[in-house]
Design an enzyme around this catalytic site. Structure first.
Site, PDB file in Angstrom:
ATOM      1  N   SER A 151       0.583  -1.258   0.089  1.00  0.00           N
ATOM      2  CA  SER A 151       0.096   0.067  -0.096  1.00  0.00           C
ATOM      3  C   SER A 151       0.724   1.351  -0.090  1.00  0.00           C
ATOM      4  O   SER A 151       1.830   1.530  -0.917  1.00  0.00           O
ATOM      5  CB  SER A 151      -1.022  -0.087   1.259  1.00  0.00           C
ATOM      6  N   ASP A 317      -8.662  -6.307  -5.115  1.00  0.00           N
ATOM      7  CA  ASP A 317      -8.133  -4.874  -4.436  1.00  0.00           C
ATOM      8  C   ASP A 317      -8.760  -3.687  -5.405  1.00  0.00           C
ATOM      9  O   ASP A 317      -8.294  -3.763  -6.683  1.00  0.00           O
ATOM     10  CB  ASP A 317      -6.606  -4.923  -4.366  1.00  0.00           C
ATOM     11  N   HIS A 350      -8.109  -4.922  -0.775  1.00  0.00           N
ATOM     12  CA  HIS A 350      -6.833  -4.460  -0.589  1.00  0.00           C
ATOM     13  C   HIS A 350      -5.926  -4.997   0.771  1.00  0.00           C
ATOM     14  O   HIS A 350      -4.993  -4.872   0.907  1.00  0.00           O
ATOM     15  CB  HIS A 350      -6.773  -2.839  -0.552  1.00  0.00           C
TER      16      HIS A 350
END
Lengths: 374, 374
Positions: A151, A317, A350
């Site tokens: 991320s 995601d 995610h």
């Protein structure tokens, strides 16, 4: 601080700086909270920097000092794991702008003796990376065997490779993107507006009153949290299941389990995170556009680099979807940089990068060992 | 009110009721604001009911009395359009629970003389439909040639066909779903928490103070608005384009056009909508689960029905994606109900149903004419 080996070495260092920021200012001094695990080997060739996500911290593989919970990436980092203190000298620092030991809006501005609040300079992902480079200088680590992150951590890994190519042998970029999209910015703007709409925010000067804008920050976290999960994952976990009650209440309490879950996520977040830091770090993310920093051409960020890259995305995601990783891989290919790329299957959206994933461990382990063998 | 034919017939009627609600209560009397266009023919066979979405109104094809903007569905409703006052007697009413003329939390509770606020009963989509049925009784319309709606309007159309199958010849269900998913509920819960976190909400009793929770409602609208647009549409429209400034400001003003756009969407919404109505209608949507109302089997909602169905979805709609329409079609097939279904291409996400779409017009026109020919 603690030298208990279970927790790694936990330190905060105050570096004199100055740190030159993308916004034009200088920051001095710079506090950095960090942990290390393992030992730097004789030729200083086994250092791995781990970069954390938006609301993460440096307790990557040690119990959290307040909550007592295990480190946030013990699935990947620890004895017998792909990133292993027996083989690696592992460093993880709290990012600049955060609120967990490193300099940020909640820390004291030495010039005034008061918290910086909104007078803290707006920072970028590259500024976070520059602060980490100062920490590595302090630790005597000239070159990283690898920089690894998911991320926002993956964006830092990209920025590391682009900013200090000579200092990065390998970069592992998981569930990330080379630039924040309009939708990414939109969700963050909702969160910022939720914080700023809370009267307790007081233009950011809420520290003295001891009454932070928790309600606004909780709403911000709730909105963001939805983007971390997949629609299918939410349906599998909660569907339309009601709380313990037998039937709908025809009221506005949390009737559905997903409502209760989200409320809990929002509230518990306000216990551990500073609202102004949330503004600053979301801003840094929204400003992130690696191509823009390199003449509008993403490949230029990597041209001539000797860094090896490993990209990983997750199929559900939708915050940083596979297409974003693919864009990075195309740029790496165009720049002639060695890149491997895999899209992993996961129902968890995610958040998958933080969860147990034997496939992710295999990918990271194989990639790191291949680099170490060279 | 106005009988100006440009605006259709604009009326508010107070029906004695009582309206029996899914929550168990009775509502009496029931105000309904509505518009009609065209004339009911001799055998009362040309009536079309149009159902509006969450924040919509009854000004489907007439200029809005306050903003002066054209009706929200003039693309589909009007002279020469698929739904045409020259052929059809068109009815559109403000839904129960709303704030634009029909009974809702902002209207006066006759028992107290004060606004209902949060003492207004929690309502369902089916309650909205029951109120519309009372209006049709009042207008002398026993049977609808068609009920047509998009988004929440499509859910009402489904609920009409399930609740009053003998009163609905045809149903057009656009960009809708047969039940709110966990993700749908989650986004609405963020919005409700944003409203309720605003100190000006005062537990819903803000009417007397004349100072409504605009900041919280704006945040709620911003979060919802993102779900109405596609990621690709946002990227095409805004991308990372900055406001008029040449470069990033390294501050927290709306640097990106998408931020400014969202802030405008949030703020302008608060001028035209009541915060408590937003709570009530989002709750009605979250409670919507047509299968649950029919023993857990969606097909049971349509078994034995003679209603013809037309389902339309849009490929970039991630709020109520095509899979939701497909689920409805499977249930209609299982129930033996005639159903046509088309997924249309559009870059505009959920909002596509409100925008100019020649394909949508062709589909609706063909479906309605085929039904009228029988």
């Amino acid at each position: 601080m603690s030298d208990d080996p279970r927790f790694g070495l936990r330190r905060t260092v105050t570096l004199p700086g100055p740190l030159r920021l993308d916004g034009g200012g200088l920051l001095s001094p710079v506090d950095i909270a960090y942990e290390t695990y393992g030992t730097l080997n004789g030729d200083a060739s086994n250092a791995i920097l781990i970069c954390h996500a938006l609301t993460g911290d440096h307790h990557v593989a040690s119990d959290h000092p307040v909550t007592g919970k295990p480190g946030w990436w013990v699935k990947l980092v620890g004895p017998g794991k792909p990133i292993d203190p027996a083989r690696h000298f592992i460093i993880c620092s709290n990012v600049l702008g955060s609120c967990l030991g490193s300099s940020g809006p909640a820390t004291i501005n030495p010039a005034t003796g008061d918290p910086w609040a909104m007078t803290f300079p707006v920072i970028t992902i590259r500024d976070m990376v520059r602060a980490q480079a100062m920490l590595l200088d302090h630790l005597g680590v000239q070159r990283l065997s690898a920089v690894v992150g998911g991320s926002m951590g993956g964006m830092q890994a990209l920025s590391w490779a682009a900013t200090y190519p000579e200092r990065v042998a390998s970069a592992v970029v998981i569930a990330a993107t080379a630039r924040h999209s309009a939708q990414n910015i939109a969700f963050h703007e909702v969160g910022r507006q939720a914080v700023m709409a809370d009267p307790k925010w007081r233009g950011g000067d809420y520290y003295a009153a001891g009454d932070p804008p928790a309600a606004g920050l909780a709403v911000a976290r709730m909105a963001a949290h939805i983007t971390y999960l997949s629609e299918a994952g939410l349906t599998a976990k909660f569907g339309r299941k009601l709380q313990s009650r037998e039937a709908k209440t025809f009221g506005f309490d949390a009737d559905f389990q997903v409502e209760s879950y989200l409320r809990h996520q929002g509230l518990s977040f306000t216990d551990r995170f500073d609202a102004n830091s949330y503004l600053y770090i979301t801003r840094a993310l929204d400003y992130f556009d690696l191509a823009e920093e390199h003449g509008g051409v993403l490949a230029n960020a990597f041209r001539g680099s000797a860094t090896r890259f490993c990209l990983v995305s997750f199929d559900t995601d939708w915050l940083y979807p596979t297409a974003e990783s693919r864009t990075i891989v195309h740029a790496l290919n165009a720049a002639g940089a060695p890149a491997s790329f895999v899209e992993l299957r996961s129902p968890f959206g995610h958040d998958a990068f933080l969860l147990d994933s034997p496939e992710l461990n295999r990918v990271v382990d194989g990639f790191l060992r291949a680099g170490e063998g060279r």
